[in-house]
Design a protein around this motif. Sequence first.
Motif, PDB file in Angstrom:
ATOM      1  N   SER A  32       4.160  -2.552   3.602  1.00  0.00           N
ATOM      2  CA  SER A  32       4.165  -3.873   2.984  1.00  0.00           C
ATOM      3  C   SER A  32       4.127  -4.917   4.086  1.00  0.00           C
ATOM      4  CB  SER A  32       5.428  -4.039   2.134  1.00  0.00           C
ATOM      5  OG  SER A  32       5.474  -5.323   1.556  1.00  0.00           O
ATOM      6  N   ARG A  33       3.138  -5.798   4.002  1.00  0.00           N
ATOM      7  CA  ARG A  33       2.956  -6.849   5.015  1.00  0.00           C
ATOM      8  C   ARG A  33       2.920  -6.264   6.426  1.00  0.00           C
ATOM      9  NH1 ARG A  33       6.749  -9.494   1.363  1.00  0.00           N
ATOM     10  NH2 ARG A  33       5.549 -10.938   0.112  1.00  0.00           N
ATOM     11  N   GLY A  34       2.247  -5.128   6.569  1.00  0.00           N
ATOM     12  CA  GLY A  34       2.056  -4.510   7.874  1.00  0.00           C
ATOM     13  C   GLY A  34       3.229  -3.696   8.392  1.00  0.00           C
ATOM     14  N   ALA A  35       4.302  -3.591   7.615  1.00  0.00           N
ATOM     15  CA  ALA A  35       5.482  -2.860   8.081  1.00  0.00           C
ATOM     16  C   ALA A  35       5.797  -1.689   7.145  1.00  0.00           C
ATOM     17  CB  ALA A  35       6.690  -3.790   8.142  1.00  0.00           C
ATOM     18  N   LEU A  36       6.248  -0.594   7.734  1.00  0.00           N
ATOM     19  CA  LEU A  36       6.661   0.573   6.963  1.00  0.00           C
ATOM     20  C   LEU A  36       7.943   0.246   6.212  1.00  0.00           C
ATOM     21  CD1 LEU A  36       6.385   3.618   6.314  1.00  0.00           C
ATOM     22  CD2 LEU A  36       7.832   4.039   8.315  1.00  0.00           C
ATOM     23  N   ASP A  60      13.349   0.046  -4.219  1.00  0.00           N
ATOM     24  CA  ASP A  60      12.870  -0.978  -3.297  1.00  0.00           C
ATOM     25  C   ASP A  60      12.204  -2.152  -4.021  1.00  0.00           C
ATOM     26  OD1 ASP A  60      11.056  -1.252  -0.294  1.00  0.00           O
ATOM     27  OD2 ASP A  60      13.217  -1.002  -0.440  1.00  0.00           O
ATOM     28  N   ALA A  61      12.079  -2.055  -5.343  1.00  0.00           N
ATOM     29  CA  ALA A  61      11.506  -3.123  -6.182  1.00  0.00           C
ATOM     30  C   ALA A  61      10.164  -3.625  -5.658  1.00  0.00           C
ATOM     31  CB  ALA A  61      12.499  -4.267  -6.330  1.00  0.00           C
ATOM     32  N   LEU A  62       9.239  -2.697  -5.464  1.00  0.00           N
ATOM     33  CA  LEU A  62       7.915  -3.043  -4.954  1.00  0.00           C
ATOM     34  C   LEU A  62       6.876  -3.005  -6.059  1.00  0.00           C
ATOM     35  CD1 LEU A  62       7.876  -0.854  -1.744  1.00  0.00           C
ATOM     36  CD2 LEU A  62       7.903  -3.325  -1.821  1.00  0.00           C
ATOM     37  N   VAL A  94       0.851  -1.173   0.000  1.00  0.00           N
ATOM     38  CA  VAL A  94       0.000   0.000   0.000  1.00  0.00           C
ATOM     39  C   VAL A  94       0.893   1.231   0.000  1.00  0.00           C
ATOM     40  CG1 VAL A  94      -1.713   1.317   1.290  1.00  0.00           C
ATOM     41  CG2 VAL A  94      -1.827  -1.177   1.281  1.00  0.00           C
ATOM     42  N   LEU A  95       0.580   2.136  -0.912  1.00  0.00           N
ATOM     43  CA  LEU A  95       1.252   3.430  -0.947  1.00  0.00           C
ATOM     44  C   LEU A  95       0.260   4.477  -0.469  1.00  0.00           C
ATOM     45  CD1 LEU A  95       3.449   5.519  -1.829  1.00  0.00           C
ATOM     46  CD2 LEU A  95       2.402   5.438  -4.100  1.00  0.00           C
ATOM     47  N   GLU A 118      10.737   2.026   4.872  1.00  0.00           N
ATOM     48  CA  GLU A 118      11.348   3.358   4.910  1.00  0.00           C
ATOM     49  C   GLU A 118      12.095   3.703   3.630  1.00  0.00           C
ATOM     50  OE1 GLU A 118      13.298   4.596   8.483  1.00  0.00           O
ATOM     51  OE2 GLU A 118      12.027   3.282   9.691  1.00  0.00           O
ATOM     52  N   GLY A 119      12.733   2.732   3.016  1.00  0.00           N
ATOM     53  CA  GLY A 119      13.485   2.990   1.791  1.00  0.00           C
ATOM     54  C   GLY A 119      12.620   3.402   0.620  1.00  0.00           C
ATOM     55  N   ALA A 120      11.337   3.049   0.665  1.00  0.00           N
ATOM     56  CA  ALA A 120      10.426   3.391  -0.419  1.00  0.00           C
ATOM     57  C   ALA A 120       9.544   4.581  -0.058  1.00  0.00           C
ATOM     58  CB  ALA A 120       9.551   2.183  -0.763  1.00  0.00           C
ATOM     59  N   SER A 121       9.714   5.119   1.126  1.00  0.00           N
ATOM     60  CA  SER A 121       8.925   6.253   1.578  1.00  0.00           C
ATOM     61  C   SER A 121       9.747   7.520   1.409  1.00  0.00           C
ATOM     62  CB  SER A 121       8.532   6.053   3.046  1.00  0.00           C
ATOM     63  OG  SER A 121       7.803   4.843   3.184  1.00  0.00           O
ATOM     64  N   GLY A 122       9.073   8.669   1.343  1.00  0.00           N
ATOM     65  CA  GLY A 122       9.843   9.892   1.147  1.00  0.00           C
ATOM     66  C   GLY A 122       8.985  11.144   1.173  1.00  0.00           C
ATOM     67  N   THR A 123       9.596  12.241   0.742  1.00  0.00           N
ATOM     68  CA  THR A 123       8.923  13.527   0.734  1.00  0.00           C
ATOM     69  C   THR A 123       9.432  14.381  -0.418  1.00  0.00           C
ATOM     70  OG1 THR A 123       8.266  15.358   2.177  1.00  0.00           O
ATOM     71  CG2 THR A 123      10.568  14.708   2.263  1.00  0.00           C
ATOM     72  N   SER A 124       8.592  15.303  -0.852  1.00  0.00           N
ATOM     73  CA  SER A 124       8.944  16.262  -1.901  1.00  0.00           C
ATOM     74  C   SER A 124       8.378  17.613  -1.488  1.00  0.00           C
ATOM     75  CB  SER A 124       8.336  15.834  -3.238  1.00  0.00           C
ATOM     76  OG  SER A 124       8.453  16.882  -4.186  1.00  0.00           O
TER      77      SER A 124
END
Length: 151
Positions: free
Chosen positions: A17-21, A103-105, A1-2, A23-29
């Motif tokens: 992903s699978r209930g866990a954050l 993160d290859a998601l 989920v994004l 972090e490598g695929a999360s970010g800000t702009s």
Amino acid sequence: VLVLDPGYYSTDWAVISRGALREGASGTSLEAMSVIIERAAAHAAREIGGRPQPALFEAAARQGRATVLQAGSRVSVADCLRAGAEETVPVVMEAVRQALRRDALSLDLILLAGGGGTWFAGSMSDAFPGARVVVAREPALANVRGFFAYA
């Protein structure tokens, strides 16, 4: 989920992903609603004349007004915001794509919250055709409601 949250000062995203954050695929702009509004005001000034009036467009967007007066002419707030979003959204989309690529998601669901959530729906659907895109009901209030429910 994004979860993508285009707020006033920043657009933030988090991947769960699978209930866990993830972090490598999360970010800000910093390309956010304030930038869309500035670009909307500049668009109106280019099209109609006069000087850009970001505060006028911000107030109109918050109040749900359909038009504003620009150099003596009525202009559509939605059309100008759309023009501002067309310049801003691709920058954010590229940052999101880069984060996800590292993160290859693959995404199942994209949840759009925050005041600018609706401006990202089409681009998200195009960029991630296999994911279901959901815009929160009253996206500007989604975070507050989520925090309240969590408390």
